[in-house]
Scaffold this motif. Structure first.
Motif, short mmCIF file in Angstrom:
data_model
loop_
_atom_site.label_atom_id
_atom_site.label_comp_id
_atom_site.label_asym_id
_atom_site.label_seq_id
_atom_site.Cartn_x
_atom_site.Cartn_y
_atom_site.Cartn_z
N UNK A 139 0.10 1.87 -6.70
CA UNK A 139 -0.30 1.78 -8.10
C UNK A 139 -1.12 3.01 -8.49
N UNK A 140 -1.23 3.26 -9.77
CA UNK A 140 -2.07 4.33 -10.25
C UNK A 140 -1.30 5.34 -11.07
N UNK A 141 -2.02 6.25 -11.68
CA UNK A 141 -1.39 7.28 -12.51
C UNK A 141 -0.60 8.24 -11.65
N UNK A 142 0.37 8.87 -12.26
CA UNK A 142 1.20 9.82 -11.55
C UNK A 142 0.50 11.14 -11.32
N UNK A 143 1.19 12.05 -10.64
CA UNK A 143 0.59 13.33 -10.33
C UNK A 143 0.27 14.13 -11.60
N UNK A 144 1.14 14.07 -12.59
CA UNK A 144 0.90 14.82 -13.82
C UNK A 144 -0.35 14.31 -14.52
N UNK A 145 -0.50 12.99 -14.63
CA UNK A 145 -1.68 12.42 -15.30
C UNK A 145 -2.94 12.72 -14.51
N UNK A 146 -2.85 12.74 -13.21
CA UNK A 146 -4.03 13.03 -12.38
C UNK A 146 -4.51 14.46 -12.61
N UNK A 147 -3.59 15.41 -12.66
CA UNK A 147 -3.98 16.80 -12.88
C UNK A 147 -4.40 17.04 -14.34
N UNK A 148 -3.76 16.33 -15.27
CA UNK A 148 -4.04 16.55 -16.68
C UNK A 148 -5.40 16.00 -17.09
N UNK A 149 -5.71 14.81 -16.62
CA UNK A 149 -6.92 14.11 -17.08
C UNK A 149 -8.00 14.02 -16.00
N UNK A 150 -7.82 14.70 -14.87
CA UNK A 150 -8.83 14.67 -13.83
C UNK A 150 -8.94 13.34 -13.12
N UNK A 289 7.41 1.43 -1.78
CA UNK A 289 6.18 1.22 -2.53
C UNK A 289 5.24 0.30 -1.76
N UNK A 290 3.96 0.42 -2.06
CA UNK A 290 2.93 -0.47 -1.54
C UNK A 290 2.36 -1.28 -2.70
N UNK A 291 2.17 -2.58 -2.48
CA UNK A 291 1.64 -3.44 -3.53
C UNK A 291 0.14 -3.61 -3.45
N UNK A 292 -0.47 -3.32 -2.30
CA UNK A 292 -1.92 -3.46 -2.15
C UNK A 292 -2.64 -2.32 -2.86
N UNK A 293 -3.90 -2.58 -3.23
CA UNK A 293 -4.67 -1.59 -3.97
C UNK A 293 -5.75 -0.93 -3.14
N UNK A 294 -6.24 -1.57 -2.10
CA UNK A 294 -7.26 -0.97 -1.25
C UNK A 294 -6.61 -0.40 0.00
N UNK A 295 -7.28 0.59 0.60
CA UNK A 295 -6.69 1.28 1.73
C UNK A 295 -6.55 0.37 2.94
N UNK A 296 -7.54 -0.50 3.18
CA UNK A 296 -7.44 -1.41 4.30
C UNK A 296 -6.29 -2.38 4.16
N UNK A 297 -6.07 -2.89 2.96
CA UNK A 297 -4.93 -3.78 2.72
C UNK A 297 -3.62 -3.03 2.87
N UNK A 298 -3.57 -1.78 2.45
CA UNK A 298 -2.35 -1.00 2.58
C UNK A 298 -2.01 -0.74 4.05
N UNK A 299 -3.02 -0.52 4.87
CA UNK A 299 -2.77 -0.32 6.30
C UNK A 299 -2.15 -1.56 6.93
N UNK A 300 -2.69 -2.74 6.61
CA UNK A 300 -2.12 -3.97 7.16
C UNK A 300 -0.76 -4.27 6.55
N UNK A 301 -0.56 -3.93 5.29
CA UNK A 301 0.74 -4.13 4.67
C UNK A 301 1.82 -3.30 5.37
N UNK A 302 1.50 -2.05 5.67
CA UNK A 302 2.45 -1.20 6.39
C UNK A 302 2.69 -1.72 7.80
N UNK A 303 1.63 -2.20 8.46
CA UNK A 303 1.79 -2.74 9.81
C UNK A 303 2.74 -3.94 9.81
N UNK A 304 2.66 -4.77 8.77
CA UNK A 304 3.57 -5.91 8.67
C UNK A 304 5.00 -5.44 8.45
N UNK A 305 5.20 -4.43 7.60
CA UNK A 305 6.54 -3.91 7.36
C UNK A 305 7.15 -3.33 8.64
N UNK A 306 6.33 -2.63 9.42
CA UNK A 306 6.83 -2.05 10.67
C UNK A 306 7.14 -3.15 11.68
#
Length: 324
Positions: A139-150, A289-306
């Motif tokens: 989730x989150x803004x794309x690369x263009x929005x990140x560079x454009x709006x900081x 894609x990852x559905x989790x929003x925090x880094x710790x949740x994303x790590x466990x989400x990837x571990x489950x996919x693997x």
């Protein structure tokens, strides 16, 4: 790269054809991948309730096995947490099992800290490992929005993998932000691979003496693995020119003497393409894609996919041979 250099004449080269030698077993295994009893086993039901804690504090209602199994079923069907709760609850009713299903808020909270058990296949000898990385959107803004709006929020995570090309097992992985370079994670992947490693294979993006040093630092000196990384074009010396004697310089001298294609054939560099197959298996599970929003949740989400990808390969793995 050679395949780009010969692209105008590639239509004259017939494509390699392969045949599956164990088609009956492979076909039955593909059918078994959809069996719900494979993912919600008797062992998972038996370990659904947690053991009583002896330290002060409240008692948990669900064990790590219950959280991991519920999240795995949701990942298989690509359900959000609320739909995952309803799906597993309906399964418990149909199976006539008197167990409470974690609600979506419990899943979101426990997903950050649950310990995902990674099953390792038994090894009978040394193995080769292939290393590569890929990007996963979240989730989150794309690369263009990140560079454009900081915007400080990153919209990509980078997944680093090491794969056994003979069994197609993903034996180690690391999830990092998109600013982490690929060579910086080589030492962690080789160290977490465990067992006896015969060779480490990677593409030219990992070329460099620091990568060789990182691999040598984490493996025992008495049985160092071979490192098969193609040197960059500026590193190739003229034919017959003396080299320093390091492994990377020997690769460069051999490419200068025999050619890059012959070097790839002699060292088995063609196995590197199998890590792309492992990456495609993971992205078929999560859609890239990852559905989790925090880094710790994303790590466990990837571990489950693997874990899902490895179990799929354990249930059904094709044995192929080349048809000439």
């Amino acid at each position: 790269m050679p395949f780009k250099f010969h692209e105008p004449r590639r239509h004259r080269i017939p494509r390699a054809r392969y045949r599956v030698r164990n088609w009956p077993d492979y076909d039955a295994g593909l059918v078994r991948r959809g069996d719900i009893r494979l993912w919600l086993s008797d062992d998972a039901i038996a370990g659904w309730r947690p053991s009583c804690r002896s330290t002060p504090g409240g008692q948990r209602r669900f064990s790590d096995v219950a959280i991991e199994t519920t999240l795995m079923l949701g990942a298989l069907c690509r359900f959000p947490l609320r739909q995952t709760e309803g799906f597993v609850r309906s399964l418990m009713v149909l199976m006539k099992v008197d167990l409470i299903v974690p609600d979506h808020t419990t899943l979101a909270r426990r997903r950050r800290t649950v310990c995902v058990h990674e099953y390792r296949w038994p090894r009978k000898g040394p193995v080769d490992i292939v290393i590569d990385s890929t990007g996963l959107k979240f989730f989150g803004a794309g690369e263009w929005a990140r560079k454009k709006h900081g915007e400080t929020r990153r919209s990509w995570r980078k997944l680093h993998l090491s794969v056994d090309p003979d069994s197609n097992e993903i034996i180690a992985h690391e999830l990092t932000n998109d600013d982490t370079s690929d060579p910086a994670m080589v030492g962690h992947l080789v160290a977490n691979a465990g067992g006896n490693i015969r060779a480490v294979i990677a593409d030219g993006a990992y070329d460099g003496e620091p990568v060789y040093q990182a691999i040598r630092a984490v493996r025992p000196a008495r049985s160092p693995p071979r490192i098969i990384i193609p040197p960059s074009k500026p590193s190739i010396p003229a034919k017959g020119e003396a080299h320093g004697g390091s492994e990377r310089e020997r690769h460069a001298a051999e490419i200068s003497r025999r050619g890059r294609i012959e070097w790839q054939r002699r060292h088995g560099y063609g196995k590197r393409s199998l890590v792309e197959t492992a990456i495609s298996r993971i992205k078929k599970i999560n859609g890239g894609c990852l559905t989790s929003r925090t880094f710790g949740s994303q790590q466990n989400e990837v571990a489950i996919h693997i874990k899902i990808a490895n179990r799929n390969m354990q249930v059904a793995r094709p044995m192929t041979e080349r048809v000439r």
